[in-house]
Design an enzyme around this catalytic site. Structure first.
Site, mmCIF file in Angstrom:
data_model
loop_
_atom_site.group_PDB
_atom_site.id
_atom_site.type_symbol
_atom_site.label_atom_id
_atom_site.label_comp_id
_atom_site.label_asym_id
_atom_site.label_seq_id
_atom_site.Cartn_x
_atom_site.Cartn_y
_atom_site.Cartn_z
ATOM 1 N N ARG A 1 0.793 -1.223 0.000
ATOM 2 C CA ARG A 1 0.000 0.000 0.000
ATOM 3 C C ARG A 1 0.830 1.279 0.000
ATOM 4 N NH1 ARG A 1 -5.189 -0.677 4.068
ATOM 5 N NH2 ARG A 1 -5.702 -2.845 3.617
ATOM 6 N N HIS B 1 -7.633 -4.748 -6.950
ATOM 7 C CA HIS B 1 -7.378 -4.049 -5.685
ATOM 8 C C HIS B 1 -8.599 -4.189 -4.779
ATOM 9 C CE1 HIS B 1 -4.769 -1.288 -3.479
ATOM 10 N NE2 HIS B 1 -5.825 -0.551 -3.168
ATOM 11 N N TYR C 1 -19.978 10.974 -11.953
ATOM 12 C CA TYR C 1 -20.082 12.192 -12.751
ATOM 13 C C TYR C 1 -18.830 12.488 -13.568
ATOM 14 C CZ TYR C 1 -24.059 13.097 -9.673
ATOM 15 O OH TYR C 1 -25.239 13.002 -8.993
#
Length: 820
Positions: free
Chosen positions: A34, A80, A124
């Site tokens: 990570r 992931h 969006y």
């Protein structure tokens, strides 16, 4: 009855071992999966997976944008298995021009702002790989990198990307793991390439020479860099810090007024918070001279405007803001990256070496892949040519065959070719047998033969691999390199709060109840001797002044406690609270201070090789220790400065600059004083008790101590003051030089009018003296006004109000009017 046996008894692990094992597994997972980037491609797993998912979806620079939700869905579904918010956040950052030196994603829609506004929801917004992002995947289909199974074994993902440039250094990285972190600022692509190629040509190149090619980081938000010693350190060690300042200019307004306009702010700084920070300072009058402030930033760029009042220089306002806000910040280097699965601290040469090794491996694997494909094709072409050379026989053999297997076997026997070649001949279209097509086959064979020789030559010669790496990097720079955004100005001073505080002589006053205050040394005007004095510190009924010191505002202030601890801060860290009030408590100034402060003094620095801290105790001991032993006194809790017996206490402390040229003076309440060479008090460690300086009888105590240089002897006097305010100054030369540990000589002849001697100080040429009484009053007297008397006299009236507790010499005041 036989004992019952358990074939597989349960395993019981101690909680400590279980926690250690689990936490270690968690730490390794965070570090490798990570938080830290790979040293080869500079990407963390989440970034690599986002970019690969987009590549796999075919969302390339020339294609239409796709909904961000589609990309995030593929990322968390295939590669992931974490939260969609985190994955989308990582993708958004790679599209932000103010966050990435070279954005890897081309976003469409609201992707946040430099004010810290969040991006619109992923349903969006749309995204695709940027041109720079697409370059990360060049030749990925040619077995250039290893692929590994995804989290559930249903997909394959690349373990690293075959990029052409050192992305770790160009785009930088930020991350916090468990017990470690990484912080790599971005750098200019062209400069990084030049530095890399210079290192490639001359591996022994010095860091200073590398800096000539790559003079500093280059932030997408611009700004001005200075203080680059930390940058050079970071290139060598992977750790360092630099200063990044905002850019501003001034503009004229009406009626002679001006305005300060900030157009660039430090990297990763939230603009709206900076504006709020500045506004608060203006509102609270911490920064004065600002008539109006507004944020006029728009899509064209940043524009923070401060209208200054008439007669106020905008640059002076800016310098104040630099010291008090994030208008200037420190940018840290902590170049931590994964090498294999191990986190390693990397200098610039290590970064270049890991990229070079990775890039050479990519070129080798790509070349081998191309060679294998070329050889396969060449093998087919050789079969074609064999058939074309005996075209009629080939056709006859095929026509005579009953089926494909017979035809394949016939061709193998006729032409001496293998099964793959024979099948290719059978698959050949008849149109390829025209004269022109036959020539094309012969030309392709010749071209491919030359290509095979070239590919084999590349694999055999490392220097050719390096040349390819160099050419491909330069080609990328030609397409994508941009001008430097961040200016480097080594002439800029390192502005801090200290730079806004003038260097001046100050008076520091401490009380028994633990209060300390700072005043300019000239805050007290001179007064006539014999007057009542002036209140400079407010004392409670049970409090009294116990310590006094003068020094420079930029010196280190050393405070010694009754337990022998030594604490240090900058003198300007003690607030100037003005005349009359009691100041601030010691514990608000010295972190971790315990006990009472009994002595204060200042030192220009704590690294001097010749200076010493000299401590005088009530029992007549003197202790000298090299000042460098106290370099850690600024830390919480300070350091030990002396070991004290139960019946002893610290009277005062002084700084010695060169013991070989100095003498010590000790004064006791028995009206005796001694003067001896300071060298006789040899330097010892911090924890020692010291040596005998003055021999006294039981009940007698030292009231003052000091140091005088040989050169100052003709111009120095010992001033003594009695409890009832009588005082005098006697030339120090009147006190004969003795050996250490003597009984001293008479310094004062007490009588009923004078009372006992309670204070003393060395009075040098060009000094005034400040007399303090028990009620907090003080009287400042010109040194020349102090009466000169012999050793065996009582002196004249100096101060009338209250019993005298102490006296301190200060630099002479320019104010010579005794009437004030």
């Amino acid at each position: 009855m036989a004992e019952e046996t358990i074939e597989n008894p349960p395993i019981h692990l101690p909680a400590k071992e279980m926690m250690e094992s689990s936490f270690l597994d968690y730490s390794l997972s965070v570090i490798t999966d990570r938080a830290l980037p790979d040293a080869r491609d500079g990407l963390k797993p989440v970034h690599r997976r986002i970019l690969y998912a987009m590549h796999d979806l075919g969302i390339m620079p020339g294609s239409a944008h796709k909904k961000s939700a589609r990309v995030v869905g593929d990322v968390i579904g295939k590669y992931h298995p974490h939260g969609d918010t985190a994955a989308y956040g990582a993708a958004v950052r790679m599209a932000q021009e103010w966050a990435m030196r070279h954005p890897l994603i081309d976003g469409q829609g609201n992707f946040g702002s430099i004010d810290g506004d969040n991006a619109a929801a992923m349903r969006y917004t749309e995204m695709r790989l940027s041109k720079m992002g697409a370059k990360l995947f060049t030749d990925i289909g040619k077995n250039t990198v290893d692929f590994k199974d995804n989290f559930d074994g249903t997909e394959k993902e690349p373990s690293v990307l075959p990029l052409t440039y050192p992305n770790l250094w160009v785009n930088g990285s930020e991350g916090i793991a468990v017990g470690m972190a990484t912080s790599i600022p971005p750098h200019n692509l062209a400069e990084t390439a030049n530095a890399f190629l210079a290192w490639l040509d001359h591996p022994e190149i010095s860091t200073r020479e590398l800096v000539e090619h790559m003079p500093g980081p280059d932030f997408p938000t611009g700004g001005i860099l200075h203080g680059l010693d930390g940058y050079i350190q970071a290139l060598d060690t992977g750790r360092g810090a630099i200063k990044l300042r905002s850019r501003w200019h001034t503009e004229d307004r009406s009626r002679g007024a001006k305005r300060l306009v900030i157009t660039e702010i430090p990297y990763a700084l939230n603009k709206s918070k900076l504006v709020e920070q500045i506004a608060d300072l203006v509102k609270e009058k911490t920064v004065e001279g600002v008539a109006d402030m507004r944020d006029e930033s728009n899509k064209k760029g940043i524009r923070i405007v401060l209208d200054t009042k008439a007669g106020v220089e905008p640059d002076l306002v800016a310098i104040q803001l630099v010291a008090l806000t994030n208008l200037e910040v420190s940018v840290s280097y902590n170049v931590m990256a994964l090498v294999g699965q191990t986190p390693v601290q990397l200098g610039i040469r290590d970064v270049f070496e890991h990229f070079r090794a990775h890039r050479i491996e990519v070129i080798q694997r790509r070349t081998q892949y191309d060679l294998d494909r070329a050889l396969d094709r060449l093998h087919i072409l050789e079969g074609y040519l064999a058939a074309l050379d005996r075209l009629d026989e080939t056709i006859a053999a095929i026509r005579a065959s009953q089926n494909t297997e017979d035809a394949r076997a016939a061709l193998i026997g006729l032409l001496g070719i293998d099964e793959t070649q024979s099948q290719a001949i059978l698959d050949l279209k008849l149109q390829r047998l025209t004269g022109m097509q036959i020539q094309d086959i012969r030309d392709e064979h010749d071209s491919l033969t030359a290509k095979v020789e070239d590919l084999r030559d590349i694999l055999a010669k490392p220097e050719r691999q390096v040349t390819l790496m160099r050419d491909e990097l330069l080609n990328l720079c030609d397409q994508h390199a941009t001008e430097r955004s961040t200016e480097i100005d080594n002439s800029l001073s390192k502005v801090s709060a200290a730079d806004l505080i003038p260097e001046e002589q100050v008076l520091l006053i401490g009380t028994q109840n633990g209060y300390i205050k700072r005043l300019p040394a000239d805050a007290m005007n001179r007064q006539n001797r014999g007057t009542k004095g002036r209140s400079i510190i407010a004392l409670d009924d049970d409090d009294l002044v116990t310590t006094f010191h003068t020094g420079n505002s930029h010196d280190y202030l050393l405070a010694l406690t009754d337990s022998g601890q030594v604490h240090a801060v900058k003198v300007y860290d003690v607030p100037d609270t003005g005349m009359g009030n009691r100041g601030r408590h010691y514990r608000n100034i010295f972190e971790g201070l315990e006990g009472d402060v009994v002595a204060m003094l200042s030192a220009a620095d704590l690294d001097s090789e010749s200076a010493s801290l000299v401590i005088f105790t009530a029992n007549g001991l003197i202790k000298r220790t090299a000042i460098g032993r106290f370099s850690n006194a600024t830390r919480k809790g300070g350091v030990q400065g002396i070991s004290l017996s139960e019946d002893d206490r610290i009277i005062c402390a002084r700084i010695s600059h060169d013991a070989a040229t100095e003498e010590a003076v000790i004064v006791a309440d028995n009206s005796k004083a001694i003067r001896f060479p300071l060298e006789e008090a040899r330097a010892i460690g911090r924890t020692g008790q010291g040596v005998r300086g003055l021999k006294m009888k039981d009940g007698e105590k030292v009231i003052a101590g000091g140091i005088v240089r040989h050169d100052d002897l003709p111009h120095t006097a010992l001033m003594v003051v009695t409890e009832k305010g009588l005082g005098k100054a006697t030339p120090i030369a009147d006190f004969r030089l003795q050996a250490r540990a003597g009984q001293g000589v008479t310094a004062h002849a007490p009588n009923q009018r004078s009372g006992n001697m309670t204070a003393a100080t060395l009075l040098f040429q060009g000094q005034d003296v400040v007399i303090f009484n028990a009620s907090g009053g003080a009287n400042r007297i010109a040194g020349d006004d102090v009466p000169r008397n012999g050793r065996a006299t009582a002196g004249s009236s100096i101060i009338k109000n209250g019993s005298v507790r102490n006296a301190v010499a200060v630099p002479a005041s320019p104010d010579a009017d005794p009437s004030e």
